[in-house]
Design an enzyme around this catalytic site. Structure first.
Site, mmCIF file in Angstrom:
data_model
loop_
_atom_site.group_PDB
_atom_site.id
_atom_site.type_symbol
_atom_site.label_atom_id
_atom_site.label_comp_id
_atom_site.label_asym_id
_atom_site.label_seq_id
_atom_site.Cartn_x
_atom_site.Cartn_y
_atom_site.Cartn_z
ATOM 1 N N ASP A 1 0.819 -1.317 -0.004
ATOM 2 C CA ASP A 1 -0.059 -0.016 0.052
ATOM 3 C C ASP A 1 0.828 1.280 -0.024
ATOM 4 O OD1 ASP A 1 -2.121 -1.645 -0.068
ATOM 5 O OD2 ASP A 1 -2.768 -1.115 2.071
ATOM 6 N N TYR B 1 -7.157 4.793 -3.493
ATOM 7 C CA TYR B 1 -6.748 4.638 -2.169
ATOM 8 C C TYR B 1 -7.413 5.054 -1.110
ATOM 9 C CZ TYR B 1 -3.345 2.970 1.352
ATOM 10 O OH TYR B 1 -2.848 2.425 2.537
ATOM 11 N N HIS C 1 -1.890 11.607 -1.565
ATOM 12 C CA HIS C 1 -2.941 10.642 -2.422
ATOM 13 C C HIS C 1 -3.942 11.507 -2.717
ATOM 14 C CE1 HIS C 1 -0.748 7.264 -0.577
ATOM 15 N NE2 HIS C 1 -1.129 7.481 0.479
#
Length: 877
Positions: free
Chosen positions: A183, A422, A469
């Site tokens: 991740d 994400y 992100h």
């Protein structure tokens, strides 16, 4: 099933192969596959076993020729057999057949579900394996940190993960390149670093190791991430390592203080204890709060059959402060007299209701247009808050579902597809391409009028945002929830719909309201009516944000007003006073706690769910009626930790430490220096523990002054031991051996009027791990127990309803005492209110955001409202 990044993940889970390559005999890597930059830049952990090349160039060439001939013969025989079976037709070579050893790249992810999705996109040239969470961590049964030598951590393979690492090493030997695609956050970076340290090899046969970041799992995004793979970010690894060591130091050093003073087996968490402190301090505020009486006055008016309310807004030009019923009645009488006087003055020149007591004259009227902009797309925090308010999902449940949607869902012929980006992010930023896709689809659905003036990219301006992100959004805006509903579970569908609607609404035009403010000036008293009507729905046609207790009213929730003009006389039907009492601040819900943690800078997106679940799992707090109540055990833990470590377990320090970890990631500070600055003052607090003072803080010792040792008559004193706090004679252990356990979080049992159903003896109210219950007074001879009754009777058979807790989720519900003979269940707390419809004494206390607090009869299901609380004026948000 989503895989969370925890050291306690299923220990015996092996990595998942997506594209299986035939296993070759042991050989060295090709000479041309020299060590990549990623492999050279990494420092292997202590204990990493390098894999050495064992054959020379001649052996490699010989083996290569032998294998090539074997493969050719095998293909020829297989195709000939196929030709005979098919009557002469020779099938083409199987394009889905696995690639040969040495020609494939290895991609390592965390979750088997993600591995399956990614393997589909990458094809035969790649093998995808899953670590199933962490593979290395600090040891469980010792500190594992060398404080004297720069806080050097001792990492060990997690029990049960030896097989996983062995298979990863085996797969790495026959790979031309390794991509670590865990991740894209600090914890994922640390997992990648641990895996790399176990795979790294020295010498000319080393396999290059790269770091790939999948911010969304779609075919284009996956291929782009592989093409742009880089190196492991060691600064991010250091930041995560600092957090892990810091939490280990606090947990291992502070927890023994709890064992000696509160109870054996308790644990203290650096961030969780601060969150617990917030809950306990809020509870103390509520207990110390003294309600103050106040009154409000409202006039009920009507025009052309449309009724609306005007509230007393000012008295003598100031905000009204009405503290007694007598004061309220004087104002009501004055307002009624004014209404009668105005009607007489107008000499009947108005048309109104026959039941009107008089009229109010419109003295001022303001109309204006107000716009309400859509909210930004979700961050982790706002997603958890909205899911809690709209769907009643806990933070842990929300993140588990979001991980499923991120890693990939099987969509029939389309295969596994990642539906959202994400889900661990603190940024609201949106990619320009995603905004353009959304606008194109919205124009098809609603038309150009509903689009914002231009793409909204929501650049993040929050001070402590990492902005690593994008916001949480759908990977494909055209994939509407109803199109994929049949492939999703009910929970997955609801969460995906929430994410899709919020993101799409963020690219839509603002809602437009016509707001009206009407004043009725009666001299000393000014009444005001406010209202709004939707002129243009804009984004509200798709999405409305949820609200809960304590939130102000939204513009769309305001009353609608009839058309009025200045000087117009409006009939008054009634002027009524209402009594209220000030209320304490509400207890935290999951949504409000996450919001407050984010506001204070405590924790990060990946930690909110674990903070909340830890408090409940350790029974430091209970979640009842969707609100947190600290338990007596939690309050004792908070008292001891805050008294002994006031500089560690406070909001300011915890928020500042998050900033320090950010500085480590940015390269401004070294992780060892941050830990050294923390540990110095912390060690001093550990050396100055006053056990007696802390025991007195955690337990009620007021009766101890008058109690004497039953053996020698000496005074009893509180002491701390390995098995918890205890009382001992002052002469212990020299001349007297008397001791007994202290507290253990239990109050003395209280007698009740209830009779034990097993032996007929009276029952006592006791306190257990999950709260109060009834236990037989003859315990341990009789072990009869009952759940704590509520005083409300079951409508089916007359048994008393009692609080119980579900085994699966630990949620409180209310069932009949005659279970299993009676299966009646209520999920909301029963109260002894009388139903106005059937007269039954017993109702569920219920609450919704749109309706407020109300009751539902247990017998006839009739619903009725309870006295409404005064609401704040609407705000445009």
């Amino acid at each position: 099933m989503a895989t969370t990044k925890k050291a306690s993940d299923t220990p015996d889970a092996a990595p998942t192969d997506v594209v299986r390559a035939p296993r070759a005999r042991k050989r060295a890597a090709p000479k041309s596959g020299g060590a990549g930059r990623g492999a050279r830049s990494l420092t292997a952990e202590p204990g990493a076993v390098p894999v050495k090349a064992t054959r020379g160039a001649t052996a490699r060439a010989t083996n290569g020729v032998t294998r090539a001939v074997t493969r050719a013969v095998t293909r020829t025989v297989t195709r000939a057999a196929a030709k005979r079976r098919s009557g002469g037709a020779v099938p083409p070579e199987d394009q889905s057949a696995p690639s040969q050893p040495g020609t494939t790249s290895l991609v390592i992810v965390e979750s088997p579900a993600k591995a399956k999705t990614i393997g589909k996109y990458l094809g035969r040239g790649f093998r995808v394996k899953a670590t199933v969470g962490h593979v290395r961590d600090l040891p469980q049964k010792k500190l594992g940190v060398d404080v004297e030598h720069g806080f050097k951590p001792e990492y060990v393979t997690i029990a049960g993960k030896e097989k996983t690492l062995a298979e990863l090493r085996e797969a790495a030997k026959d790979s031309r390149q390794i991509y670590l695609a865990t991740d894209p956050d600090r914890e994922g970076e640390a997992i990648a670093w641990h895996v790399a340290s176990q795979l790294v090899r020295r010498g000319p046969g080393a396999v290059p190791i790269k770091r790939a970041l999948f911010h969304e799992i779609t075919k284009d995004a996956v291929n782009l991430a592989i093409a742009n793979a880089g190196e492991i970010d060691e600064r991010k690894v250091n930041a995560q390592q600092a957090r892990r060591v810091l939490d280990r130091l606090v947990g291992y050093k502070a927890s023994p203080v709890l064992w000696k003073t509160v109870k054996k087996g308790l644990s203290a968490g650096r961030v969780q204890t601060v969150a617990l402190r917030m809950l306990v301090e809020r509870e103390r505020e509520i207990r110390a709060f003294k309600p103050v009486e106040y009154w409000t006055i409202a006039a009920d008016l009507e025009k052309a059959g449309q009724r609306f309310a005007a509230r007393l807004h000012q008295v003598d030009g100031k905000k009204p402060e009405i503290s007694t019923e007598a004061d309220a009645q004087r104002i009501v009488d004055a307002a009624r007299a004014a209404a009668v006087e105005i009607r007489g003055r107008m000499n009947g020149s108005f048309v109104g209701a026959e039941s009107a007591i008089g009229v109010f004259e419109v003295t001022d009227l303001k109309r204006r247009e107000r716009r309400k902009n859509p909210q930004a797309p979700f961050t982790t925090s706002t997603l958890q808050q909205e899911a809690a308010k709209k769907l009643s999902y806990g933070s842990k449940r929300t993140m588990r579902l979001a991980q499923d949607l991120y890693e990939g869902i099987e969509l029939g012929d389309e295969g596994a597809v990642g539906l959202i980006t994400y889900m661990r992010t603190d940024s609201t930023r949106v990619a320009e391409s995603a905004a353009a896709q959304a606008r194109e689809h919205l124009q098809t659905l609603f038309g150009a009028d509903f689009l914002a003036d231009g793409p909204r990219l929501y650049a993040d301006t929050k001070k402590n945002a990492q902005d690593a992100h994008e916001a949480v959004r759908p990977t494909d805006p055209s994939r509407r929830p109803e199109l994929v509903q049949r492939y999703l579970s009910a929970d997955q569908f609801k969460l995906y719909q929430l994410i899709w609607q919020r993101f799409m609404a963020s690219q839509m035009a603002p809602a437009v309201f016509d707001t009206t403010t009407v004043d009725f000036d009666l001299g000393r008293h000014l009444f005001r009516a406010t209202g709004s009507v939707v002129k243009f729905q804009g984004f509200l046609v798709l999405y409305q944000e949820a609200r809960e207790e304590g939130d102000g009213r939204a513009l769309e929730d305001e009353q609608a007003l009839p058309m009025l003009e200045t000087g117009e006389a409006v009939p008054v039907l009634a002027v009524t006073p209402a009594q209220h009492f000030t209320e304490p601040p509400p207890r935290f819900s999951e949504a409000s706690l996450v919001k407050e943690l984010e506001r204070l800078g405590i924790g990060r997106p990946s930690t909110y769910a674990s903070i909340i679940s830890t408090l409940v799992d350790r029974r430091y707090a209970q979640l009842e009626q969707r609100r947190f109540f600290p338990t007596p055990l939690g309050e004792s833990v908070e008292k001891v930790m805050v008294q002994q470590f006031p500089d560690v377990f406070n909001v300011g320090f915890t928020s500042e430490m998050e900033g320090e970890l950010d500085k480590i990631e940015e390269g401004e500070r070294t992780w060892q220096r941050v830990l050294k600055d923390f540990y110095g003052p912390f060690a001093i607090s550990l050396d100055n523990v006053d056990v007696g003072r802390l025991i007195a803080a955690a337990h009620d010792l007021t009766a101890l002054a008058n109690e004497r040792c039953p053996d020698c008559g000496g005074k009893l004193v509180a002491k701390g031991g390995f098995f918890g706090p205890f009382l001992a004679c002052e002469n212990h252990p020299k001349t007297c051996k008397h001791t007994r356990p202290l507290g253990r979080d239990r109050k003395p049992a209280e007698p009740t009027d209830y009779i034990c159903h097993e032996c007929g003896a009276p029952m006592l109210k006791r306190i257990g791990r999950t709260g109060e219950f009834l236990g037989c007074s003859k315990f341990p001879k009789c072990r009869g127990t009952r759940s704590m009754p509520t005083g409300v009777m079951c409508p089916k058979d007359g048994g008393e309803l009692a609080a119980r807790r579900s085994k699966k989720r630990g949620k409180v519900f209310y069932g009949c005492a005659n279970y299993p003979n009676c299966d009646f269940v209520a999920w909301d707390k029963p109260v002894r209110d009388v139903c106005p419809e059937c007269g039954y004494e017993g109702a569920e206390s219920k609450f919704t955001k749109s309706r407020g607090e109300y009751r539902k009869c247990l017998k006839c299901a009739n619903e009725w409202d309870v006295a409404a609380k005064p609401e704040p004026e609407a705000v445009a948000v």
